[in-house]
Structure formats: structure tokens, C-alpha cells
Design an enzyme around this catalytic site. Structure first.
Site, PDB file in Angstrom:
ATOM      1  N   ASN A   1      19.508   2.260  16.601  1.00 53.44           N
ATOM      2  CA  ASN A   1      18.891   3.446  16.016  1.00 53.44           C
ATOM      3  C   ASN A   1      18.143   4.094  17.047  1.00 53.44           C
ATOM      4  O   ASN A   1      17.159   3.586  17.641  1.00 53.44           O
ATOM      5  CB  ASN A   1      17.958   2.573  14.990  1.00 53.44           C
ATOM      6  CG  ASN A   1      17.092   3.285  14.004  1.00 53.44           C
ATOM      7  OD1 ASN A   1      17.241   4.290  14.118  1.00 53.44           O
ATOM      8  ND2 ASN A   1      16.433   2.693  13.172  1.00 53.44           N
TER       9      ASN A   1
ATOM     10  N   ARG B   1      22.685   4.080  13.274  1.00 52.87           N
ATOM     11  CA  ARG B   1      22.255   4.462  12.025  1.00 52.87           C
ATOM     12  C   ARG B   1      21.944   6.094  12.066  1.00 52.87           C
ATOM     13  O   ARG B   1      21.229   6.525  13.176  1.00 52.87           O
ATOM     14  CB  ARG B   1      20.601   3.793  12.034  1.00 52.87           C
ATOM     15  CG  ARG B   1      20.059   4.511  10.997  1.00 52.87           C
ATOM     16  CD  ARG B   1      18.682   3.945  10.592  1.00 52.87           C
ATOM     17  NE  ARG B   1      17.899   4.365   9.460  1.00 52.87           N
ATOM     18  CZ  ARG B   1      16.816   4.873   9.341  1.00 52.87           C
ATOM     19  NH1 ARG B   1      15.787   4.767  10.644  1.00 52.87           N
ATOM     20  NH2 ARG B   1      16.179   5.090   8.254  1.00 52.87           N
TER      21      ARG B   1
ATOM     22  N   HIS C   1      17.155   6.042   2.784  1.00 51.11           N
ATOM     23  CA  HIS C   1      17.093   4.634   2.687  1.00 51.11           C
ATOM     24  C   HIS C   1      18.508   4.198   1.960  1.00 51.11           C
ATOM     25  O   HIS C   1      18.341   2.903   1.494  1.00 51.11           O
ATOM     26  CB  HIS C   1      15.836   3.971   1.808  1.00 51.11           C
ATOM     27  CG  HIS C   1      14.504   4.255   2.874  1.00 51.11           C
ATOM     28  ND1 HIS C   1      13.522   4.481   1.774  1.00 51.11           N
ATOM     29  CD2 HIS C   1      14.339   4.338   3.860  1.00 51.11           C
ATOM     30  CE1 HIS C   1      12.242   4.578   2.753  1.00 51.11           C
ATOM     31  NE2 HIS C   1      12.919   4.513   3.956  1.00 51.11           N
TER      32      HIS C   1
ATOM     33  N   HIS D   1      12.088   0.433  -2.471  1.00 54.98           N
ATOM     34  CA  HIS D   1      11.971   0.100  -0.749  1.00 54.98           C
ATOM     35  C   HIS D   1      10.834   0.509  -0.400  1.00 54.98           C
ATOM     36  O   HIS D   1      10.432   1.776  -0.675  1.00 54.98           O
ATOM     37  CB  HIS D   1      13.269   0.593  -0.368  1.00 54.98           C
ATOM     38  CG  HIS D   1      13.199   0.644   1.395  1.00 54.98           C
ATOM     39  ND1 HIS D   1      14.236  -0.204   1.757  1.00 54.98           N
ATOM     40  CD2 HIS D   1      12.388   1.026   2.150  1.00 54.98           C
ATOM     41  CE1 HIS D   1      13.685  -0.055   3.241  1.00 54.98           C
ATOM     42  NE2 HIS D   1      12.690   0.661   3.336  1.00 54.98           N
TER      43      HIS D   1
ATOM     44  N   ASN E   1       7.045   1.105   5.746  1.00 56.36           N
ATOM     45  CA  ASN E   1       6.139   2.435   5.976  1.00 56.36           C
ATOM     46  C   ASN E   1       6.483   3.607   5.282  1.00 56.36           C
ATOM     47  O   ASN E   1       5.837   4.439   4.940  1.00 56.36           O
ATOM     48  CB  ASN E   1       6.287   2.411   7.342  1.00 56.36           C
ATOM     49  CG  ASN E   1       5.249   3.349   8.109  1.00 56.36           C
ATOM     50  OD1 ASN E   1       3.792   3.201   7.580  1.00 56.36           O
ATOM     51  ND2 ASN E   1       4.976   3.775   9.311  1.00 56.36           N
ATOM     52  N   GLY E   2       7.935   3.913   5.441  1.00 54.95           N
ATOM     53  CA  GLY E   2       8.528   4.832   4.542  1.00 54.95           C
ATOM     54  C   GLY E   2       8.861   4.255   3.094  1.00 54.95           C
ATOM     55  O   GLY E   2       9.184   3.079   3.114  1.00 54.95           O
TER      56      GLY E   2
ATOM     57  N   ARG F   1       2.844   9.438   4.892  1.00 57.39           N
ATOM     58  CA  ARG F   1       3.360  10.646   4.191  1.00 57.39           C
ATOM     59  C   ARG F   1       2.860  10.844   2.614  1.00 57.39           C
ATOM     60  O   ARG F   1       2.871   9.773   1.800  1.00 57.39           O
ATOM     61  CB  ARG F   1       4.969  10.670   3.807  1.00 57.39           C
ATOM     62  CG  ARG F   1       5.540  10.685   5.255  1.00 57.39           C
ATOM     63  CD  ARG F   1       7.237  10.872   5.068  1.00 57.39           C
ATOM     64  NE  ARG F   1       7.926  10.094   6.177  1.00 57.39           N
ATOM     65  CZ  ARG F   1       8.997   9.440   6.169  1.00 57.39           C
ATOM     66  NH1 ARG F   1       9.293   8.926   4.938  1.00 57.39           N
ATOM     67  NH2 ARG F   1       9.437   8.877   7.396  1.00 57.39           N
TER      68      ARG F   1
ATOM     69  N   ASP G   1      -1.296   1.115   7.458  1.00 58.30           N
ATOM     70  CA  ASP G   1      -0.828  -0.247   7.437  1.00 58.30           C
ATOM     71  C   ASP G   1      -0.967  -0.714   6.268  1.00 58.30           C
ATOM     72  O   ASP G   1      -2.416  -1.123   6.097  1.00 58.30           O
ATOM     73  CB  ASP G   1      -1.216  -0.897   8.826  1.00 58.30           C
ATOM     74  CG  ASP G   1      -0.677  -2.266   8.648  1.00 58.30           C
ATOM     75  OD1 ASP G   1       0.507  -2.477   9.272  1.00 58.30           O
ATOM     76  OD2 ASP G   1      -1.395  -3.293   8.369  1.00 58.30           O
TER      77      ASP G   1
ATOM     78  N   ARG H   1      -1.109  -3.826   5.312  1.00 58.21           N
ATOM     79  CA  ARG H   1      -1.678  -5.159   5.112  1.00 58.21           C
ATOM     80  C   ARG H   1      -3.136  -4.891   5.645  1.00 58.21           C
ATOM     81  O   ARG H   1      -3.954  -5.425   4.785  1.00 58.21           O
ATOM     82  CB  ARG H   1      -1.192  -5.992   6.519  1.00 58.21           C
ATOM     83  CG  ARG H   1      -1.185  -7.335   6.546  1.00 58.21           C
ATOM     84  CD  ARG H   1      -0.851  -8.108   7.658  1.00 58.21           C
ATOM     85  NE  ARG H   1       0.477  -7.624   7.760  1.00 58.21           N
ATOM     86  CZ  ARG H   1       1.571  -8.521   8.576  1.00 58.21           C
ATOM     87  NH1 ARG H   1       1.133  -9.750   8.648  1.00 58.21           N
ATOM     88  NH2 ARG H   1       2.668  -7.988   8.956  1.00 58.21           N
TER      89      ARG H   1
ATOM     90  N   GLY I   1       9.064  -4.076   3.941  1.00 56.69           N
ATOM     91  CA  GLY I   1       7.829  -4.703   4.306  1.00 56.69           C
ATOM     92  C   GLY I   1       6.679  -5.139   3.223  1.00 56.69           C
ATOM     93  O   GLY I   1       6.272  -6.276   3.284  1.00 56.69           O
TER      94      GLY I   1
ATOM     95  N   ASN J   1       6.407  -8.771   0.806  1.00 57.84           N
ATOM     96  CA  ASN J   1       5.428  -9.582   1.446  1.00 57.84           C
ATOM     97  C   ASN J   1       4.175  -9.299   0.522  1.00 57.84           C
ATOM     98  O   ASN J   1       3.275 -10.260   0.754  1.00 57.84           O
ATOM     99  CB  ASN J   1       5.122  -9.255   2.731  1.00 57.84           C
ATOM    100  CG  ASN J   1       6.324  -9.644   3.736  1.00 57.84           C
ATOM    101  OD1 ASN J   1       6.719 -10.704   3.726  1.00 57.84           O
ATOM    102  ND2 ASN J   1       6.818  -8.689   4.406  1.00 57.84           N
TER     103      ASN J   1
ATOM    104  N   GLU K   1      18.588  -3.951   7.231  1.00 58.43           N
ATOM    105  CA  GLU K   1      19.377  -2.713   7.428  1.00 58.43           C
ATOM    106  C   GLU K   1      20.517  -2.750   8.527  1.00 58.43           C
ATOM    107  O   GLU K   1      21.321  -2.341   8.778  1.00 58.43           O
ATOM    108  CB  GLU K   1      18.540  -1.439   7.837  1.00 58.43           C
ATOM    109  CG  GLU K   1      17.960  -0.892   6.499  1.00 58.43           C
ATOM    110  CD  GLU K   1      16.779   0.405   6.670  1.00 58.43           C
ATOM    111  OE1 GLU K   1      15.762  -0.083   6.995  1.00 58.43           O
ATOM    112  OE2 GLU K   1      17.456   1.326   6.317  1.00 58.43           O
TER     113      GLU K   1
HETATM  114  P1  AMP Z   1       8.568  -1.860   6.991  1.00 55.29           P
HETATM  115  O1  AMP Z   1       8.587  -0.473   7.240  1.00 55.29           O
HETATM  116  O2  AMP Z   1       9.701  -2.200   6.006  1.00 55.29           O
HETATM  117  O3  AMP Z   1       8.485  -2.719   8.277  1.00 55.29           O
HETATM  118  O4  AMP Z   1       7.184  -2.165   6.353  1.00 55.29           O
HETATM  119  C1  AMP Z   1       5.979  -1.856   7.031  1.00 55.29           C
HETATM  120  C2  AMP Z   1       4.701  -2.233   6.136  1.00 55.29           C
HETATM  121  O5  AMP Z   1       4.730  -3.355   5.427  1.00 55.29           O
HETATM  122  C3  AMP Z   1       3.361  -1.907   6.366  1.00 55.29           C
HETATM  123  O6  AMP Z   1       2.757  -1.154   5.740  1.00 55.29           O
HETATM  124  C4  AMP Z   1       2.810  -3.307   6.853  1.00 55.29           C
HETATM  125  O7  AMP Z   1       1.577  -3.227   6.767  1.00 55.29           O
HETATM  126  C5  AMP Z   1       3.571  -3.834   5.439  1.00 55.29           C
HETATM  127  N1  AMP Z   1       3.391  -5.263   5.502  1.00 55.29           N
HETATM  128  C6  AMP Z   1       4.049  -6.171   6.179  1.00 55.29           C
HETATM  129  N2  AMP Z   1       3.712  -7.345   5.726  1.00 55.29           N
HETATM  130  C7  AMP Z   1       2.761  -7.468   5.052  1.00 55.29           C
HETATM  131  C8  AMP Z   1       1.982  -8.431   4.045  1.00 55.29           C
HETATM  132  N3  AMP Z   1       2.050  -9.626   4.474  1.00 55.29           N
HETATM  133  N4  AMP Z   1       0.933  -7.878   3.268  1.00 55.29           N
HETATM  134  C9  AMP Z   1       1.016  -6.551   3.028  1.00 55.29           C
HETATM  135  N5  AMP Z   1       1.614  -5.504   3.761  1.00 55.29           N
HETATM  136  C10 AMP Z   1       2.424  -5.989   4.438  1.00 55.29           C
END
Ligand code: AMP
Length: 371
Positions: free
Chosen positions: A7, A66, A155, A181, A184-185, A214, A254, A256, A302, A306, A356
Site C-alpha cells: 500500500n 492497493r 473502500h 465501513h 478513519n475514512g 473529512r 480518533d 476512541r 475500526g 470495536n 483488506e
Molecule cells: P481504521 O481506519 O479501520 O483503522 O479505524 C480507525 C478508527 O477506529 C479510529 O477512529 C479509532 O479510534 C477507531 N477505533 C478503534 N478501536 C476502537 C474502539 N475500541 N472504540 C472506539 N473506536 C475505536
């Protein structure tokens, strides 16, 4: 078959080496262009070194790249040759940050390992089945003909992989439903009989859902307004792609951190979650119609995999569709594909983890074995 999945970003190179489901090595080379790693060729030397250590006397059989934009031409993964590389390069105007990096990565590998088969796997390919009424914007035809302005969607590798996983979990041949999906995106796709029939990202990955940084959907007049206020193109690009979404609403991209802040009573964080989950719930309602009645709603990536709080915030807004989460199943943490709704839910809500790299490796093996 041992496959190197690449990637390429403009200043980074992420890789994984796989043998089927086994991940033999993975890593990330950053700050390409700076003194220590002057270019992608230097980054590849580093990857080569790390991979050789992990593989011992075994070697790589093929490389899967990718590639973000496949335009209207590519509806499937393809074996790369010079003509294909040039075709990917011709799509640079549509993905100015991503496609040039992919081309640089492809050329660096061609130079280093000229005999290694390389396959391009496109983020847009799965969405080539969109009907015209879903991909066309209500703009003069000339913009489509001269500039290729239309919905492409992204995606796709993830949505296709998750659609197959959902079909397997449901015990059906082909999936019909809605896939969210949420990483972050973020994008949401309407899938009918295993084919993408609508998706929230458009000409670029900016359209649709509220994302990490975004904005997603907006009244386009906001751009005209800001242009009149003196914003430059560069500033608008930064604003919409890097400083909006969760970041613009809360200060962090983020989820989380946003979730934790909301749980400890932060109003702005809660509002951001409300805006993002409301936007997604509206899409799910629309796509339920688009697919002619969903068999399931699927969460992935993400946040989707989660964040039980975000999932319940979305499904809580879908009572009109008869959806109901099982609180205990929703709270369970697992890497498995699973059902998180009650038996009374009008159709099941699922979590299906995406991968992916696995999908790219699978597609690469398929093309190489078939050629
Ligand atoms: P990705 O781009 O698929 O890696 O997803 C990233 C996003 O998933 C970020 O906003 C992370 O904060 C969120 N994320 C990952 N683990 C958790 C969790 N346990 N609770 C809330 N958000 C999460």
C-alpha cells in the site's frame, strides 16, 4: 503462494507478506523523501531486507498493490504490465494523492524484481456495477464526458470482502443488504445479490459519512461562500479533508478518544457522535430502499468492529425499520463475524471484521493462478 501486499502512500509504504491466512511479515516505512529513505526504491530495499529475514530461503511469488482509483476501466484486479501502469497513471487527476504513489511503487518493484508478477487491486472496482441513476450527478453531461466527473466509490475491496463474509454468516449465496465501513475514512454501500448498487463516497472519498477528518456531505454552496470569503483551493482542500469531520467537531479525529470524552460527559463529543450516527442512519434507511429490502445491516472497520456505543447510537435511530440490538451481544469483544441483534429484530445486525490485506492477497493469487 507467498504474496507481498503493498500500500504505497506519497511518503509511506505499508506492506504485508502473506501465505494464505498466515501473515509472515508486516511493516511500514515512513518519511520517504527524507534523508534516510530518499525514495520508494530505498523504501523497497528496506522492505526487502525485513522480508528476507522473515522468509529465510523462501521467496515472494507475487506482489499485490492497493490502487485507489481504477476509473471506469477497471472492474477487476489485473496483472500489471507497462500499458496497465500507464493507464493507472492517466487516472492521476482523479486521485492526485494516491495514484501517483501507487505508480511509483509499481515501477520501483518492476525495476527491482522485473520477473515478479504484480497485480493491481482497485478500491473503486467493486462499485463498477452501480446503475447510472446512482453514479451520475445532476450536472451537465459535458463535465462527465470531459473530466470523468461521476460517482466512483471507494473502500470497494473491503466492502466486497465483507459482503462475502456476511453471506457466509447468513448462509446465503449472495449478500443483499447494507455495509457500513467505519474507519478513519468511512463509507456505506448498498449491496444487492452480491453487487454494489450504491455507495456514499463519490468522485473522491470526501462525500458521504462524517469521517475522522473529512466532512462528508455538505451543501456545495458552502465552498462558493468560502471562496468569496478569500479561501484558496489549497485551504479548502485542507479544511474539508483534514480539519473537518470528528476533528472539526471535537478537536480529535480518533473515535476512541471521542467516545471516551462523550462517556465522561463532554457535550461536544456527544454531539459529534449524534451527527455521525444520524448521518449513517439516514443512509441505512435510504439503502434499505435501494437494495429492495436489506437482509442485514453490517458494521466493519475500526469503529464498526470495536465501538459498541457508536453501533447502538446508529441502530437506536433505526427503530422505524424494526431493528433491535442485543445489548450483551453488542458489548461482546471479538474478532469473529457475529450477529449482534435480537431474535425480534426485523433483520439481523452483524459485525463482520474486514481485512483488506487478506482480500488483496486473495485477489492477487487469483489473478496470478488464472493467468
Ligand atoms: P481504521 O481506519 O479501520 O483503522 O479505524 C480507525 C478508527 O477506529 C479510529 O477512529 C479509532 O479510534 C477507531 N477505533 C478503534 N478501536 C476502537 C474502539 N475500541 N472504540 C472506539 N473506536 C475505536
Amino acid at each position: 503462494m507467498i504474496i507481498l501486499v503493498i500500500n504505497s502512500g506519497s511518503s509511506s509504504l505499508k506492506y504485508q507478506v502473506r501465505d494464505g491466512d498466515d501473515v509472515l511479515a508486516e511493516g511500514l516505512v515512513e518519511r520517504i523523501g527524507e534523508a534516510e529513505v530518499p525514495d520508494h526504491a530505498a523504501a523497497l530495499d528496506r522492505v526487502d531486507h525485513e522480508v528476507a529475514e522473515a522468509l529465510g530461503d523462501r521467496g515472494i511469488d507475487a506482489v499485490g498493490h492497493r490502487v485507489v482509483h481504477g476509473g471506469e476501466r477497471f472492474s477487476e484486479p489485473v496483472l500489471i504490465d507497462n500499458e496497465i501502469t500507464r493507464a493507472i497513471e492517466r487516472l492521476n487527476p482523479l486521485a492526485p494523492l494516491h495514484n501517483p504513489a501507487a505508480v511509483t511503487g509499481i515501477r520501483a518493484i518492476t525495476q527491482k524484481w522485473p520477473d515478479l508478477p504484480q497485480v493491481a487491486v482497485f478500491d473503486t472496482a467493486f462499485h463498477r456495477t452501480l446503475p447510472e441513476y446512482a453514479w451520475r450527478y445532476a450536472l451537465p453531461d459535458e463535465l462527465y464526458r470531459t473530466h470523468g466527473i461521476r460517482r466512483y466509490g471507494f473502500h470497494g475491496t473491503s466492502h466486497a470482502y465483507v459482503a462475502r463474509g456476511a453471506a457466509e454468516l447468513l448462509g446465503v449465496d449472495a449478500f443483499t443488504g447494507v455495509i457500513a465501513h467505519l474507519g478513519n475514512g468511512a463509507s456505506v454501500t448498498a449491496v444487492r445479490d452480491g453487487e454494489s448498487v450504491d455507495t456514499s463516497m463519490g468522485l473522491t472519498p470526501l462525500e458521504g459519512l462524517v469521517m475522522g477528518s473529512r466532512s462528508g456531505d455538505l451543501d456545495p454552496s458552502i465552498l462558493l461562500f468560502l471562496l468569496r470569503e478569500g479561501y484558496t483551493e489549497k485551504e479548502l482542500n485542507e479544511l474539508l479533508n483534514r480539519n473537518s469531520g470528528l476533528k472539526g467537531l471535537t478537536g480529535t479525529n480518533d473515535m476512541r478518544s471521542v467516545s471516551e470524552a462523550a462517556e465522561s460527559g463532554d457535550k461536544r463529543a456527544q454531539t459529534a457522535i449524534d451527527i455521525a450516527s444520524y448521518r449513517l442512519a439516514k443512509y441505512v434507511g435510504g439503502y434499505h430502499v435501494a437494495v429492495g429490502g436489506a437482509q442485514a445491516l453490517v458494521f466493519t472497520a475500526g469503529i464498526g468492529e470495536n465501538d459498541d456505543n457508536f453501533r447502538s447510537s446508529v441502530v437506536g435511530k433505526l427503530g422505524a425499520l424494526g431493528l433491535e440490538l442485543d445489548a450483551e451481544r453488542n458489548a461482546e469483544r471479538s474478532r469473529r463475524a457475529r450477529v449482534i441483534s435480537t431474535a425480534a429484530s426485523a433483520f439481523p445486525v452483524l459485525v463482520v471484521p474486514t481485512d483488506e490485506e487478506a482480500a488483496i492477497a486473495e485477489a492477487t493469487a487469483g489473478v496470478v493462478n488464472g493467468s
